[in-house]
Design a protein around this motif. Structure first.
Motif: not given
Length: 124
Positions: A51-58, A95-99
């Protein structure tokens, strides 16, 4: 020191993602200008998933679940901790944390997610 915790399992099929909105306001008051730690509880049964882990689009990191428990034990679950740079947190209440899944893989299932005050001992 824990700031926000989600206690349910999430995963994503290939080319999908899931996201959490994590409160960091308390962290900003207790540790202004400092890095935070993002902790994911994962299962070794998801070995080979990435997976990739993203925080606020980064993009924060890409992670591949190993074939055995990184702690060396026989437990099914383990914790993986990532550093969230202070620059991504500055002045924010959440923060938005996206997996997101990568390389046609399912994303690993996340059984718990936490944002904590950064401590170097967490990174070992």
């Amino acid at each position: 020191l824990e700031f926000r915790r989600v206690l349910f399992r999430s995963d994503a099929q290939p080319n999908e993602w899931f996201e959490y909105r994590m409160n960091v306001e308390k962290a900003q008051l207790e540790a202004p200008g400092q890095d935070l730690a993002l902790s994911l509880n994962l299962s070794i049964s998801d070995r080979g998933r990435s997976c990739s882990i993203w925080v606020d689009g980064k993009e924060l990191s890409t992670y591949l679940v190993p074939t055995s428990n990184p702690d060396g034990g026989k437990e099914k679950f383990f914790e993986k901790v990532f550093t969230i740079p202070a620059s991504l947190v500055a002045g924010k209440k959440a923060l938005n944390v996206r997996i997101s899944s990568v390389n046609g893989s399912y994303a690993p299932r996340v059984y718990q997610i936490r944002i904590m005050k950064y401590d170097e001992r967490l990174m070992q």
